[in-house]
Every structure is written in C-alpha cells, then in structure tokens.
Design a protein around this motif. Structure first.
Motif, PDB file in Angstrom:
ATOM      1  N   VAL A  20      -2.394  -4.486   3.684  1.00 21.83           N
ATOM      2  CA  VAL A  20      -2.762  -3.741   4.968  1.00 21.83           C
ATOM      3  C   VAL A  20      -2.027  -2.648   5.283  1.00 21.83           C
ATOM      4  O   VAL A  20      -0.535  -2.694   5.385  1.00 21.83           O
ATOM      5  CB  VAL A  20      -2.666  -4.754   6.276  1.00 21.83           C
ATOM      6  CG1 VAL A  20      -2.621  -4.403   7.573  1.00 21.83           C
ATOM      7  CG2 VAL A  20      -3.461  -6.306   5.983  1.00 21.83           C
ATOM      8  N   GLU A  21      -2.554  -1.490   5.201  1.00 17.06           N
ATOM      9  CA  GLU A  21      -1.766  -0.102   5.402  1.00 17.06           C
ATOM     10  C   GLU A  21      -2.220   0.559   6.650  1.00 17.06           C
ATOM     11  O   GLU A  21      -3.336   0.593   7.205  1.00 17.06           O
ATOM     12  CB  GLU A  21      -1.988   0.565   4.496  1.00 17.06           C
ATOM     13  CG  GLU A  21      -1.729   0.344   2.945  1.00 17.06           C
ATOM     14  CD  GLU A  21      -1.862   1.298   1.756  1.00 17.06           C
ATOM     15  OE1 GLU A  21      -2.164   2.307   2.240  1.00 17.06           O
ATOM     16  OE2 GLU A  21      -2.093   0.881   0.808  1.00 17.06           O
ATOM     17  N   ASP A  22      -0.885   1.217   7.314  1.00 16.45           N
ATOM     18  CA  ASP A  22      -1.191   1.845   8.609  1.00 16.45           C
ATOM     19  C   ASP A  22      -1.493   3.349   8.059  1.00 16.45           C
ATOM     20  O   ASP A  22      -0.700   3.673   7.308  1.00 16.45           O
ATOM     21  CB  ASP A  22       0.022   1.728   9.594  1.00 16.45           C
ATOM     22  CG  ASP A  22       0.047   0.451  10.262  1.00 16.45           C
ATOM     23  OD1 ASP A  22      -1.190  -0.261  10.458  1.00 16.45           O
ATOM     24  OD2 ASP A  22       1.243  -0.105  10.600  1.00 16.45           O
ATOM     25  N   ILE A  23      -2.452   4.105   8.658  1.00 14.44           N
ATOM     26  CA  ILE A  23      -2.594   5.132   8.285  1.00 14.44           C
ATOM     27  C   ILE A  23      -2.215   6.077   9.359  1.00 14.44           C
ATOM     28  O   ILE A  23      -2.763   6.178  10.569  1.00 14.44           O
ATOM     29  CB  ILE A  23      -4.238   5.597   7.996  1.00 14.44           C
ATOM     30  CG1 ILE A  23      -4.641   4.615   6.869  1.00 14.44           C
ATOM     31  CG2 ILE A  23      -4.654   7.030   7.700  1.00 14.44           C
ATOM     32  CD1 ILE A  23      -6.084   4.730   6.690  1.00 14.44           C
ATOM     33  N   PRO A  24      -1.210   7.044   8.943  1.00 17.44           N
ATOM     34  CA  PRO A  24      -0.848   8.013   9.985  1.00 17.44           C
ATOM     35  C   PRO A  24      -1.960   9.065  10.764  1.00 17.44           C
ATOM     36  O   PRO A  24      -2.598   9.274   9.823  1.00 17.44           O
ATOM     37  CB  PRO A  24       0.348   8.939   9.349  1.00 17.44           C
ATOM     38  CG  PRO A  24       0.041   8.596   7.904  1.00 17.44           C
ATOM     39  CD  PRO A  24      -0.751   7.506   7.786  1.00 17.44           C
TER      40      PRO A  24
ATOM     41  N   ARG B 277      -0.796  -9.322   3.978  1.00 15.68           N
ATOM     42  CA  ARG B 277      -0.242  -8.141   4.632  1.00 15.68           C
ATOM     43  C   ARG B 277       0.401  -6.765   3.899  1.00 15.68           C
ATOM     44  O   ARG B 277       0.310  -5.922   4.431  1.00 15.68           O
ATOM     45  CB  ARG B 277       0.967  -8.789   5.585  1.00 15.68           C
ATOM     46  CG  ARG B 277       0.763  -9.795   6.471  1.00 15.68           C
ATOM     47  CD  ARG B 277       0.156  -9.275   7.832  1.00 15.68           C
ATOM     48  NE  ARG B 277      -0.198 -10.294   8.808  1.00 15.68           N
ATOM     49  CZ  ARG B 277      -1.011 -10.116   9.556  1.00 15.68           C
ATOM     50  NH1 ARG B 277      -1.857  -9.195   9.810  1.00 15.68           N
ATOM     51  NH2 ARG B 277      -0.946 -11.295  10.376  1.00 15.68           N
TER      52      ARG B 277
END
Length: 150
Positions: A142-146, A139
């Motif tokens: 795993v990166e959220d991209i704004p 995890r």
C-alpha cells in the motif's frame, strides 16, 4: 372481455414475444435494473451472499455455502480480486424423487479487495455452512501517492 381490453392485452403479449424485448431483458444492465425494481431474485440466487470486513489487520470474507465441502469450492486471488467458484450438487443417484426443489448449479463470485493481501498467509475454513477466508493485509504494497500543489 371487451374488444378494447382484449386489444390492449394482445399488444402486451406481442411485446413479450418480440426478440428485441428479450435481447434487452437479458442485457446485464437491464436485467439488474429489472431485478432491483421487480423483486426478481433468480439472477442472484445462485451466488452465495458474502460479507467483507477488516479485523485485526486482516480482511475477512464470510460466504454462505450451505452443504458445500472443500471438494466443491475453489478460491483464488489475482490483482486484488478474490474469486470463489463452486458447484452445488443436490442430485442423489439411484433414487426416485417425489420432490426436487434444489437444483445442481455452478456459481462464481468475484469480490474486489480494498487492500493487497499476503496470499501465502491466507487461511480458510467452513463452519456451519459459512466459508470464512482470512487474508492478512499486505501493508508493504500500500503506497501513499503525494499530491503536488501548484
């Protein structure tokens, strides 16, 4: 057979003899369309059938590998691509076969993983002809991209 029917049959036979037909047939896109529309399984019969699912923060792959031991399999993961390669060896030396339906064959199966995994904690086992590969999801990678809204 009537001349008209024979002529049609001859035209079809000549089509199958043309080099262009076979080049198109063995083009991977056309071969896949042919296999889907004609129940033609020879292309896929040499690749183990697999399931991929998530359970308890792990990705699990189950692959059918009947008769294979660990000495006939290789598993690797590179950039979220799991690759399973192996060889089915069915030939028994120094014997006379009266029926030989199982062929020696190599295979390569590539599966795109939906998440990065911790490669150092991957576990594998073979049980009753099923290869089970358990891969903890990483995890941290795993990166959220704004999303910028104007």
């Amino acid at each position: 057979m009537e001349v008209n029917q024979f002529s049609k049959w001859l035209d079809v036979a000549q089509q199958f003899q043309a080099e262009q037909f076979w080049n198109q047939f063995f083009d991977s896109k056309n071969a896949q369309q042919f296999s889907n529309s004609h129940s033609f399984t020879a292309i896929n019969e040499y690749v183990p059938k697999c399931d991929l699912y998530e359970k308890d923060t792990k990705l699990i792959v189950e692959a059918e590998v009947p008769g294979l031991g660990k000495e006939n399999l290789q598993i690797s993961i590179h950039q979220q691509i799991l690759t399973i390669t192996g060889e089915f060896k069915s030939l028994t030396p120094n014997c006379q076969y009266y029926l030989k339906e199982r062929v020696n064959r190599r295979f390569k199966k590539e599966i795109t993983l939906p998440f990065p995994v911790n490669i150092h904690k991957v576990r594998t086992e073979i049980n009753k002809g099923i290869l089970v590969i358990s891969m903890p999801i990483n995890r941290e990678e795993v990166e959220d991209i704004p999303i910028k809204v104007d």
